[in-house]
Design a protein around this motif. Structure first.
Motif, short mmCIF file in Angstrom:
data_model
loop_
_atom_site.label_atom_id
_atom_site.label_comp_id
_atom_site.label_asym_id
_atom_site.label_seq_id
_atom_site.Cartn_x
_atom_site.Cartn_y
_atom_site.Cartn_z
N PRO A 1 -0.40 3.85 -4.74
CA PRO A 1 -1.84 3.64 -4.92
C PRO A 1 -2.16 2.52 -5.91
O PRO A 1 -1.33 2.21 -6.77
N TRP B 1 -2.22 9.97 -2.40
CA TRP B 1 -2.45 8.63 -1.84
C TRP B 1 -1.79 8.53 -0.46
O TRP B 1 -0.72 9.10 -0.21
N ALA B 2 -2.45 7.85 0.45
CA ALA B 2 -1.86 7.60 1.77
C ALA B 2 -1.99 6.10 2.05
O ALA B 2 -2.98 5.47 1.70
N ALA B 3 -0.96 5.57 2.70
CA ALA B 3 -0.90 4.12 2.89
C ALA B 3 -2.03 3.57 3.76
O ALA B 3 -2.29 2.38 3.76
N ALA B 4 -2.70 4.45 4.50
CA ALA B 4 -3.79 3.97 5.34
C ALA B 4 -5.11 3.85 4.57
O ALA B 4 -6.10 3.35 5.09
N MET B 5 -5.11 4.30 3.32
CA MET B 5 -6.33 4.16 2.52
C MET B 5 -6.48 2.72 2.05
O MET B 5 -5.49 2.00 1.90
N PRO C 1 0.80 -1.24 0.00
CA PRO C 1 0.00 0.00 0.00
C PRO C 1 0.83 1.28 0.00
O PRO C 1 0.28 2.33 0.30
N PHE C 2 2.11 1.19 -0.32
CA PHE C 2 2.90 2.41 -0.31
C PHE C 2 2.67 3.22 -1.59
O PHE C 2 2.94 4.41 -1.63
#
Lengths: 199, 225
Positions: free
Chosen positions: A70, A100-104, A67-68
């Protein structure tokens, strides 16, 4: 790292299946292959928009660095929207690029796309023609978007005048999609669409 | 049955409630240091209890990036939990935009707090590829909270200012009023320890100046006589 992408997608898949949205049939997620890198998403057109009652298919490709980075998402269902290419289905959405953020998760991506359908950003367009129509002739945009929803996403709104114009062009040997696209681009002006197609 | 299990608790609780919270903490730390010996006999029932608890609260301690239970857990200043390897990879993926993946607050490797659970020292994994988790940051309490100007006279470098003060009074005053410059190494000392070369150099210099000043003084007095 590829391992991490797979284990995360597995967890996310469960999350989507347990989520409320799936109970309301507003989003869906399916596997295309067994290695969890290709997925098929589905979102319902949000209410009070031209996309209402339509269902839109999405192609989701999960990169190894997820997830780093998107997921790569595009519309498989043809759609008339300022931030989505009417030809390729490519999406212009910040969270699928720089924001993009890795928590998405895939769930938040699908919900974000649904929100994008509800509130287009014509000032940051993917399809410039659609965006200018949205800004200059909003009513025409709504009718066109409803027509596309009906043609490609099982939407309920039919526009007989549009259909006859498309039929006229088809009779001239133009494919249905090309006819629809050309007419949509010229505010359903048959003469200008014909000019564009045959020039 | 219930009375026997609940007995240990009232023994502990009055201590905690009567004493202040600051006194309760040392008690915890001593428990921690004695942990290995009572583990086999006394804590067996407690361990079952915490296991149940953990199963319930599993979802609380999930890393926001890998969605698994956080390993080598760190927490950002905005309060979001991550595995250290996950967060490190995320920060290295975007060196120019160091944002919290959850709330997009500005974060950095330096401003991350590691979490040390009770059994965390047991699960030390080889940190070969990932740089080590940042250290916990302890801020020493201020030794003197009152008037700070006196520190210049109490400090080891007091002689340095005295020697300057002889020739021109305003210059000496100037130097002592800008003392915060000299206070910096002494305030930094607890963090960086006193072994840094700069600290030692400073101390050596101030001693040299002290001796030069003393020599100058005695020479003046002798010359006068």
């Amino acid at each position: 790292m590829a391992n991490m992408a797979v284990s995360r997608i597995k967890r996310e898949f469960k999350e989507v299946l347990r989520s409320e949205e799936i109970a309301q049939c507003s989003i869906k997620l399916e596997l295309v292959n067994d290695c969890f890198t290709e997925l098929r998403g589905e979102i319902a057109g949000p209410p009070d928009t031209p996309y209402e009652f339509g269902t839109f298919l999405l192609e989701i490709h999960v990169p190894e660095t997820y997830p780093f980075n998107p997921p790569k998402v595009k519309f498989l269902t043809k759609i008339w929207h300022p931030n989505i290419s009417s030809v390729t289905g490519a999406i212009c959405l910040d969270i699928l690029k720089d924001n993009w953020a890795a928590a998405m998760t895939l769930r938040t991506v699908l919900l974000s796309l649904q929100a994008l359908l509800a509130s287009p950003e014509p000032d940051d367009p993917q399809d410039a023609v659609v965006a200018s129509q949205y800004k200059e002739n909003f009513e025409m945009f709504c009718r066109t978007a409803k027509h596309w929803t009906n043609s490609y996403a099982k939407g309920p709104h039919k526009f007989p005048d549009f259909d006859t114009k498309i039929q006229r062009l088809k009779d001239m040997g133009v494919s249905e999609f090309d006819a629809r696209a050309a007419l949509s681009r010229h505010n359903w002006d048959l003469n200008r669409a014909t000019e564009q197609l045959f020039s | 049955m219930s009375s026997s299990t609940s007995n240990p608790l009232p023994d502990v609780e009055p201590q905690a409630s009567t004493s202040e919270s600051s006194e309760y903490k040392p008690q915890q730390s001593t428990q921690y240091s004695f942990k290995p010996s009572p583990e086999n006999s006394k804590t067996s029932t407690k361990a079952d209890f915490t296991d149940d608890e953990e199963k319930k609260d599993d979802s609380m301690y999930v890393c926001n990036i890998c969605l698994d239970i956080a390993k080598d857990a760190v927490v950002s200043m905005c309060g979001h939990l991550y595995c250290w390897p996950c967060l490190n990879t995320w920060l290295e993926t975007r060196p120019t935009r160091q944002l919290c993946p959850v709330c997009k607050a500005a974060i950095s490797k330096e401003k991350v707090i590691p979490l040390y659970g009770r059994n965390s020292d047991k699960q030390q994994d080889p940190r070969s590829k990932v740089p080590p988790r940042p250290q916990g940051q302890r801020t020493e309490p201020d030794p003197n909270t009152g008037f700070q100007g006196f520190q210049s006279f109490n400090g080891a470098d007091g002689g340095f200012h005295l020697s300057f003060g002889i020739g021109a009074f305003p210059f000496g005053f100037f130097a002592s009023s800008f003392n915060f410059n000299d206070m910096r190494p002494s305030a930094r000392a607890p963090q960086h320890q006193q072994g840094t070369p700069q600290f030692e150099e400073d101390q050596f210099l101030s001693k040299v100046f002290l001796w030069v000043a003393l020599f100058f003084f005695s020479w003046l007095i002798l010359a006068e006589a």
